[in-house]
Write an enzyme that holds these catalytic residues in place. Structure first.
Site, mmCIF file in Angstrom:
data_model
loop_
_atom_site.group_PDB
_atom_site.id
_atom_site.type_symbol
_atom_site.label_atom_id
_atom_site.label_comp_id
_atom_site.label_asym_id
_atom_site.label_seq_id
_atom_site.Cartn_x
_atom_site.Cartn_y
_atom_site.Cartn_z
ATOM 1 N N SER A 85 0.800 -1.224 0.000
ATOM 2 C CA SER A 85 0.000 0.000 0.000
ATOM 3 C C SER A 85 0.839 1.283 0.000
ATOM 4 O O SER A 85 1.668 1.497 -0.868
ATOM 5 C CB SER A 85 -0.956 -0.038 1.194
ATOM 6 O OG SER A 85 -1.954 0.939 1.081
ATOM 7 N N ASP A 88 -9.712 -6.296 -4.443
ATOM 8 C CA ASP A 88 -9.123 -4.951 -4.502
ATOM 9 C C ASP A 88 -9.101 -4.490 -5.963
ATOM 10 O O ASP A 88 -8.101 -4.607 -6.654
ATOM 11 C CB ASP A 88 -7.720 -4.974 -3.921
ATOM 12 C CG ASP A 88 -7.087 -3.581 -3.857
ATOM 13 O OD1 ASP A 88 -7.791 -2.590 -4.150
ATOM 14 O OD2 ASP A 88 -5.894 -3.492 -3.515
ATOM 15 N N HIS A 92 -8.003 -5.076 0.036
ATOM 16 C CA HIS A 92 -6.750 -4.352 -0.179
ATOM 17 C C HIS A 92 -5.630 -4.876 0.726
ATOM 18 O O HIS A 92 -4.530 -5.172 0.251
ATOM 19 C CB HIS A 92 -6.969 -2.860 0.044
ATOM 20 C CG HIS A 92 -5.739 -2.029 -0.161
ATOM 21 N ND1 HIS A 92 -5.033 -2.018 -1.349
ATOM 22 C CD2 HIS A 92 -5.068 -1.193 0.685
ATOM 23 C CE1 HIS A 92 -4.002 -1.204 -1.244
ATOM 24 N NE2 HIS A 92 -3.989 -0.699 -0.017
#
Length: 265
Positions: A164, A216, A243
């Site tokens: 991320s 995601d 995610h």
């Protein structure tokens, strides 16, 4: 006379009952065993394997001086008896904005790496700490911060794992210093669309495991598409995961992680 006759009748009934029981016993035993045999055939009654021995992995914390100071966690590699050994590889773990280095300890990732012979180093990134300061303003500043962390701990050819928002650090570092990495594991990172196909294709040697969750459809799908341009890549798509796919499917993630690391020499 009647007493003798009654005793003979009772004795005869007992003998008859014994004979019937003897004749019926095999079928009764077979009938009682058939469900068990069928269950065993289907694997429903299989004896579970013995539990694996539990090995305690100590995770130490430390802080490197500087601006900003860098907090980290470390798990050293051990063998099956829990004795410390030389690392097969060093794995540097970054984290997303909503998490910290402790995430990798709580998830069991650091212990897993240590028990498989890897040195795990989880770094706390300075999210939200003077975000407008010059120290973190540019890609080069963030690359320098990551470089300082590795150099301070003697990390020379690490595998870099980055989910991320930590892509703000790892992707620029990867693009500039891929030769310094033994492998790269991006997990739906930010920043992948900032580079051209040619820049991706110029990275010929560094093995990369592209990880993302099937659910995601935003950052995971976008980073997957961009990172596929790397010549030497593998893909780990975690079905039913969002995610933060490594938290939704930790067992599958850990298996893919160890499989990838075992391919590196």
């Amino acid at each position: 006379m009647n007493f003798l006759r009654n005793r003979l009748v009772v004795l005869g009934l007992v003998l008859l009952a014994t004979l019937l029981l003897y004749l019926l016993l095999p079928s009764i035993r077979q009938g009682s065993m058939e469900p068990s045999l069928e269950a065993q055939r289907l694997g429903l009654m299989a004896t579970p394997p013995p539990p694996l021995p539990t090995i305690n992995v100590s995770v130490r914390t430390g802080q490197l001086p500087g601006d900003p100071p860098l907090f980290f966690r470390e798990a050293l590699p051990i063998d099956g008896a829990g004795r410390q050994i030389l690392p097969r590889l060093q794995v540097v773990l970054l984290h997303g904005q909503a998490f910290t280095s402790k995430t990798w300890e709580e998830l069991g990732t650091m212990a897993l790496l240590a028990t498989n012979g890897y040195q795990a180093l989880a770094m706390d990134l300075p999210y939200g700490k003077s975000p407008d300061s010059e120290a973190l303003k540019t890609d080069q500043n963030r690359v320098d911060l990551l470089s300082r962390f590795m150099e301070s701990l003697g990390v020379r050819a690490a595998v870099l794992l980055s989910p991320s928002m930590s892509g703000h650090y790892s992707i620029p570092f990867f693009m500039k210093n891929s030769a310094q990495l033994h492998g790269f594991i991006p997990i739906a990172p930010v920043g992948t669309r900032n580079y051209t196909p040619q820049q991706y294709q110029n990275i010929q040697q560094t093995p990369t495991l592209i990880v993302f969750g099937a659910l995601d459809t935003n950052l995971g799908a976008q980073s997957h598409k961009n990172l596929l341009q790397l010549p030497h890549h593998f893909v780990l798509k975690l079905e039913g995961a969002r995610h933060a796919c490594y938290m939704d499917k930790p067992r599958e993630f850990h298996q893919g992680l160890i499989d990838f690391l075992s391919k590196l020499k």
